[in-house]
Design an enzyme around this catalytic site. Sequence first.
Site, PDB file in Angstrom:
ATOM      1  N   GLU A  74       0.813  -1.223   0.000  1.00 41.36           N
ATOM      2  CA  GLU A  74       0.000   0.000   0.000  1.00 41.36           C
ATOM      3  C   GLU A  74       0.842   1.267   0.000  1.00 41.36           C
ATOM      4  O   GLU A  74       0.472   2.258  -0.644  1.00 41.36           O
ATOM      5  CB  GLU A  74      -0.965   0.012   1.189  1.00 41.36           C
ATOM      6  N   HIS A 143     -11.621  -4.366   8.299  1.00 43.57           N
ATOM      7  CA  HIS A 143     -12.090  -4.224   6.915  1.00 43.57           C
ATOM      8  C   HIS A 143     -13.378  -3.413   6.816  1.00 43.57           C
ATOM      9  O   HIS A 143     -14.113  -3.545   5.838  1.00 43.57           O
ATOM     10  CB  HIS A 143     -12.353  -5.597   6.288  1.00 43.57           C
TER      11      HIS A 143
HETATM   12  C1  LIG Z   1      -2.336  -4.874   3.822  1.00 40.99           C
HETATM   13  C2  LIG Z   1      -3.389  -5.636   3.108  1.00 40.99           C
HETATM   14  N1  LIG Z   1      -3.553  -5.454   1.779  1.00 40.99           N
HETATM   15  C3  LIG Z   1      -4.486  -6.158   1.117  1.00 40.99           C
HETATM   16  C4  LIG Z   1      -5.285  -7.041   1.773  1.00 40.99           C
HETATM   17  C5  LIG Z   1      -6.364  -7.814   1.024  1.00 40.99           C
HETATM   18  N2  LIG Z   1      -5.980  -9.224   0.949  1.00 40.99           N
HETATM   19  C6  LIG Z   1      -6.373 -10.106   1.880  1.00 40.99           C
HETATM   20  S1  LIG Z   1      -5.684 -11.605   1.671  1.00 40.99           S
HETATM   21  C7  LIG Z   1      -4.865 -11.083   0.296  1.00 40.99           C
HETATM   22  C8  LIG Z   1      -3.962 -12.038  -0.402  1.00 40.99           C
HETATM   23  C9  LIG Z   1      -2.919 -12.517   0.520  1.00 40.99           C
HETATM   24  O1  LIG Z   1      -2.088 -13.401  -0.121  1.00 40.99           O
HETATM   25  P1  LIG Z   1      -1.074 -14.290   0.696  1.00 40.99           P
HETATM   26  O2  LIG Z   1      -0.308 -13.457   1.644  1.00 40.99           O
HETATM   27  O3  LIG Z   1      -0.306 -15.069  -0.290  1.00 40.99           O
HETATM   28  O4  LIG Z   1      -1.998 -15.236   1.575  1.00 40.99           O
HETATM   29  P2  LIG Z   1      -3.019 -16.349   1.065  1.00 40.99           P
HETATM   30  O5  LIG Z   1      -4.333 -15.691   0.942  1.00 40.99           O
HETATM   31  O6  LIG Z   1      -2.530 -16.904  -0.206  1.00 40.99           O
HETATM   32  O7  LIG Z   1      -3.014 -17.355   2.169  1.00 40.99           O
HETATM   33  C10 LIG Z   1      -5.138  -9.748   0.025  1.00 40.99           C
HETATM   34  C11 LIG Z   1      -4.618  -8.990  -1.116  1.00 40.99           C
HETATM   35  C12 LIG Z   1      -5.117  -7.167   3.163  1.00 40.99           C
HETATM   36  N3  LIG Z   1      -5.896  -7.968   3.886  1.00 40.99           N
HETATM   37  N4  LIG Z   1      -4.165  -6.476   3.804  1.00 40.99           N
END
Ligand SMILES: Cc1ncc(C[n+]2csc(CCOP(=O)(O)OP(=O)(O)O)c2C)c(N)n1
Lengths: 341, 342
Positions: A74, A143
Amino acid sequence: MAVSTSQASAPETATREIFMSEALREAIDEEMTRDPTVFVVGEEVGVWGGAYAVTQGMLEKWGPDRIVDTPIAEAAIAGLGIGAALTGSRPIAEFMYSDFMGIAMDQIVNQAAKNRYMFGGKAKLPLTYRAPFGAGTGNAAQHTQSLEAWFAHVPGLKVITASTPYDAKGLLKSAIREDNVVIMFEHKAIYAMRGHVPEGEYLVPIGVADVKREGDDVSVITYARQTHHALEAAEQLAAEGISVEVVDIRSLYPLDTDTILRSVRKTHRAVVLYEAVRFGGFGAEIASQIQELAFDDLDAPVLRVGAAHAPVPFSEPLEVASFPDTAQVVEAIRQSLQGVY
Amino acid sequence: MAEQSPVSTNGRAGGDDASNGVLEQLSDDQLRWIYLIMRRIRRFEETAEEAFRAAKMRGALHFYIGEEATATGVCAALDEGDFITSTHRGHGHCIAKGARMDKMMAELFGRTTGYCGGKGGSMHIADIELGNLGANGIVGAGIPIATGAALGSKLRKDGKVTVAFFGDGAGPTGAFHEGVNVAATMNLPAVFVCENNQYGMATHADFANAAAIHNRGPAYGIPSASIDGNDLFEVYATAKTAIDRARRGEGPTLIEARTYRHKGHTVLDQKNYRTKEEIAEWVARDPIERFVRAVNESERLDEDDFQAIDGQIEREIEHAVAFAEASPWPTVDVIERDVYVE
Ligand SMILES: Cc1ncc(C[n+]2csc(CCOP(=O)(O)OP(=O)(O)O)c2C)c(N)n1
Ligand SMILES: [Mg+2]
């Protein structure tokens, strides 16, 4: 091109109804067509189509140079917007949830908001940030926040938010054309709300409030999703012969104090309604302006209706009770009329 | 393997069921515990998904199904008092750290008897007494918190180790860099476990990370390992080495475990950013099945052992759902409670 400030003044011929998310997409799409320096950058704006589907299908249409997917970063997204804007582009940078702007706070507050001023007016930042906000989705404390007051407090930022698809489209187009940093907060609960949006091009100017319903007895000053609770309350109370005026400010900064004062001078009573935590929220600014500038016109103290002093809870009965609903607005209007607090 | 340096370079190909001697180091009770935990995670989430589809719960559910060996293998190597920080995809970490499924289920149902009294939901389950410092809705946010827990342990000399679980999507965050760098500069008792399940939402890990996450170890001057996260034995052995090292005061380790989520990003995700073939390929490398095959080959546990555990889990699950459904909803007078210590 029609510059209209109110849904009521939109061209009569157009009766098309579309979702708020579609209205926002149209705004972005039209501005990208109009100006080749406009581009979208953010998390999941491309392949996924935006967490709330605003940029759905746009990667296919515009390609990865105009619809730019980023990693989860971000601070970088905020900074990408600043750097590109300073050097001649007109970026639209999206935060997936406004809650994540906390991670980008330095870039937004210390950089984007202040660059022009610190540089003695030499820099120009034609930059739009978009961010979904608001509660009611069951997504718990990280959220669902309404943090708009944080940003309205910072000189150098303009802050807007829409209650209808019509306003959303017109405001976002104005924001994209602005040579200043504009943050558009989009309430999640109304992305799927349908509303009238005419076919032709129009703008809704930033800094102009809109009277969404005229009335004589009490003014409800509000914005975004809460506008609908105010309108529902007005409808309910109309059956009892109580006439409520609903003012949707649409723009937190600059704030259209004139429209607010005109309404309050007519009704002599004001309820300020917002979904953020009531304490220290943007409604305090509105209430303060009213009492400073229209004290003699008031027949009752200005009331504020806002959210509980707590993070947004997950469990449904707690979440729905934690922020204002129509019943609470009705109650506040009655209190204002009765002078009972 | 446990004696090796955790700096390894992907020595074992995925799909290899042989335990390379790790199985032999585990007691029968440990093997039973590992199977119990992995199956609990799977059954808990399958049950939660049913409840969600029956509109009995709301919000976001992120399933860990397919990744069970990572949380289980790491937590099997932790001591009871050690700490973890978790993610939005946290049910597996939570169960592996010893959480009760009835209180977890009640939390997902939003009831007073849930871990957070219904205030947190799936994305915020914590059990501080068990050392689970919380699931997290903010990607990357658990990493600096783990560094802080490790600093606290170092200052208090309590001998504890903290594991930060995070996804490939957290690799690009500033929180990752700050948290890992600080832990390395202060030589803290922390282990950073990246669960590289290939995607963060629709974004591929290789798109999001300019260089592989495990390759960053040398940049911070700490050991790092790239392992098969679906191989319980490799996860356990690598984690054990890293945890022992941290406990000896020799500093943090970065582990990247390759794994895969069988389900969508959330329970609602129906997008097509992954091919059917890719999903099928990874389902075929199911970590629980691989563990069971290896144990069966070793003849250490028999069918009765597995069946007894399965039976126990079904009873636990049945109880968890009944408990959650029978539990009261919170009342509005608690909304402003728990914001501060009163
Ligand atoms: C700082 C932040 N940016 C965006 C999000 C939205 N978001 C939630 S999970 C996710 C993907 C996360 O990917 P990863 O770290 O690989 O975990 P996975 O879901 O694959 O277990 C996103 C973009 C968030 N929760 N927090
Ligand atoms: Mg991932």
